[in-house]
Design an enzyme around this catalytic site. Structure first.
Site, PDB file in Angstrom:
ATOM      1  N   LEU A   1       0.814  -1.210   0.000  1.00 30.60           N
ATOM      2  CA  LEU A   1       0.000   0.000   0.000  1.00 30.60           C
ATOM      3  C   LEU A   1       0.851   1.265   0.000  1.00 30.60           C
ATOM      4  CD1 LEU A   1      -2.803  -1.009   2.532  1.00 30.60           C
ATOM      5  CD2 LEU A   1      -2.896  -1.002   0.040  1.00 30.60           C
ATOM      6  N   GLY A   2       2.011   1.224   0.651  1.00 31.51           N
ATOM      7  CA  GLY A   2       2.843   2.423   0.676  1.00 31.51           C
ATOM      8  C   GLY A   2       3.954   2.293   1.690  1.00 31.51           C
TER       9      GLY A   2
ATOM     10  N   GLY B   1       6.538   4.898   4.596  1.00 35.14           N
ATOM     11  CA  GLY B   1       6.824   6.167   5.236  1.00 35.14           C
ATOM     12  C   GLY B   1       8.239   6.161   5.761  1.00 35.14           C
TER      13      GLY B   1
ATOM     14  N   SER C   1       8.197   3.088   8.367  1.00 35.30           N
ATOM     15  CA  SER C   1       7.408   1.869   8.211  1.00 35.30           C
ATOM     16  C   SER C   1       7.088   1.618   6.750  1.00 35.30           C
ATOM     17  CB  SER C   1       6.088   1.993   8.995  1.00 35.30           C
ATOM     18  OG  SER C   1       5.287   3.028   8.434  1.00 35.30           O
TER      19      SER C   1
ATOM     20  N   VAL D   1       3.709  -0.323   4.635  1.00 31.72           N
ATOM     21  CA  VAL D   1       2.317  -0.695   4.895  1.00 31.72           C
ATOM     22  C   VAL D   1       1.839  -1.631   3.800  1.00 31.72           C
ATOM     23  CG1 VAL D   1      -0.015   0.137   5.385  1.00 31.72           C
ATOM     24  CG2 VAL D   1       1.954   1.562   5.976  1.00 31.72           C
TER      25      VAL D   1
ATOM     26  N   LYS E   1       1.057  -2.620   9.192  1.00 31.71           N
ATOM     27  CA  LYS E   1       2.094  -1.595   9.240  1.00 31.71           C
ATOM     28  C   LYS E   1       3.304  -2.184   9.941  1.00 31.71           C
ATOM     29  CE  LYS E   1       2.744   3.283  10.419  1.00 31.71           C
ATOM     30  NZ  LYS E   1       2.074   4.513  10.923  1.00 31.71           N
TER      31      LYS E   1
ATOM     32  N   ASP F   1       0.853  15.413  11.903  1.00 36.75           N
ATOM     33  CA  ASP F   1       1.148  15.200  10.486  1.00 36.75           C
ATOM     34  C   ASP F   1      -0.143  15.299   9.693  1.00 36.75           C
ATOM     35  OD1 ASP F   1       2.538  14.658   8.168  1.00 36.75           O
ATOM     36  OD2 ASP F   1       2.697  12.509   8.518  1.00 36.75           O
TER      37      ASP F   1
END
Length: 394
Positions: A59-60, A62, A65, A67, A82, A177
């Site tokens: 999913l992505g 950061g 982390s 995900v 996550k 954030d």
């Protein structure tokens, strides 16, 4: 917290030269961050927490982390997994905040933020903590996209995200954030979707670190449901961070100039986003170069007016742009080169920039929105309204 034994990664059976990361040109995390204490290497099909969660799609990622979309084989549903890096304390803070929310207001929390469903420690090449959260759509827009949402959709996103902020603030928490990437669209009936429809095709060249170009979910503005996600930058009001992660263009002036973190950081970000979501343009565009603070502060003064003395005195390079009488004489970042004339630019105020964007509002509604932004974006933090006050007045 339970402990998950490591799976046997397929790449362990490969020769050394085959295990090396291939060049990756897609926007994703750096391969060098897959190291002890860093990202945990994940391969599609890996299972975690004693076989409960099966990874089927990325999913992505950061700063701390990655995900993943995972199938909960125990409860026959989908979750967001996550996987945190192991060498930082931010993960501990995030878990502490999510636990606090679950304990303080579990029923109300589900309506505003993504909830922590499970947590476990995974033992692998890099020991990591993992969190299991309910699954909204990840990243409703990408950074490079300029988006003007339909007016009704923008209003709904703003209202619901403000309700989420009010919930957090009422529980003594700041998000830290607050940005569109963390305002996520909930999914309708995903658990009935077959796994093969959602499964990501593995990119052999990029291995497991490349994100899919798009998540195959379609969301509509009618019945839109927003949840605030990612508590990695969140903090208790009485324990602010020394290094906040608020995006540059959404940072309050006191944060830029003094590093001060207060209870209104989210509120300032929200005010900027009211402008952005309704006009389709950022109020302050900060490129991220070496003069980013000067660029941002010049935009602030142009859009909102002169900084008060208690803030202006902290602007160490202000003499490059202002006379001793505080009159602007130059807009060239870094100052005027020897032998050159100062650069002066006509910069519109916030209200003028709003009108120039021609949002889909009648004159009376546009006036109210501009007044709302002005009310929020005050230089004195104590004068800014709380999320609850904004909700009650608008």
């Amino acid at each position: 917290m339970s402990t998950s034994p490591p799976p046997t990664p397929p790449w362990r059976a490969l020769a050394d030269d085959e295990r090396r990361f291939k060049p990756v040109t897609l926007p994703c995390e750096w391969a060098e961050d897959y190291r002890p204490g860093g990202y945990h290497p994940v391969v599609l099909g890996d299972v975690f927490n004693n076989g409960q969660y099966k990874v089927i799609r990325k999913l992505g990622e950061g700063s701390y982390s990655t995900v993943w979309l995972a199938r909960d084989l125990k409860n026959s549903g989908y979750v967001a997994l996550k996987i945190l890096v192991s060498e930082i304390t931010e993960s501990t803070t995030e878990l502490r905040i999510l636990r606090h929310i679950n304990e303080a207001a579990p029923a109300e929390a589900g309506g505003h933020i993504t909830r922590l469903l499970d947590e476990f420690k995974h033992r692998g090449p890099m020991a990591v903590n993992s969190m299991v959260e309910e699954l909204p759509q990840f990243n409703p827009r990408r950074l490079e996209m300029k988006v003007r949402y339909p007016l009704g959709m923008a209003k709904s996103i703003l209202k619901q995200s403000l309700q989420a902020l009010a919930f957090l603030h009422q529980n003594g928490l700041a998000h830290g954030d607050f940005q569109p990437g963390n305002m996520l669209l909930t999914l309708n009936d995903i658990d009935s979707t077959p796994e093969d429809v959602l499964r990501q095709e593995e990119d052999v060249q990029a291995r497991s670190i490349s994100p899919p170009p798009l998540v195959p979910f379609t969301c509509y503005s009618e019945g839109l449901k927003i949840k605030l996600s990612d508590m990695g930058g969140a903090y208790f009001f009485d324990d602010p961070p020394t290094k906040p992660v608020t995006p540059l263009g959404l940072r309050a002036p006191e944060l830029i100039l003094t590093g001060a973190v207060n209870n209104t950081v989210d509120v300032w970000s929200f005010g900027c986003l009211v402008f952005e979501l309704i006009t389709g343009q950022p109020l302050f565009c900060v490129p991220g170069d070496e003069d980013e603070d000067d660029d941002h502060l010049l935009s602030l003064t142009a859009r909102l007016g002169t900084l008060p003395d208690e803030l202006f005195k902290h602007w160490k390079t202000s003499s490059l742009y202002f006379t001793p009488e505080r009159k602007l004489f130059n807009c060239q970042l870094g100052g005027v080169a020897p032998g050159e004339e100062p650069l002066m630019l006509e910069e519109p105020s916030m209200e003028e920039a709003f009108d120039q964007a021609e949002p889909e509002l009648d004159e009376d509604e546009a006036r109210k929105v501009k007044a709302l932004i002005r009310w929020i974006l005050q230089y004195h933090p104590a004068k800014r309204p709380s999320p609850a006050q904004i909700l009650s007045d608008y």
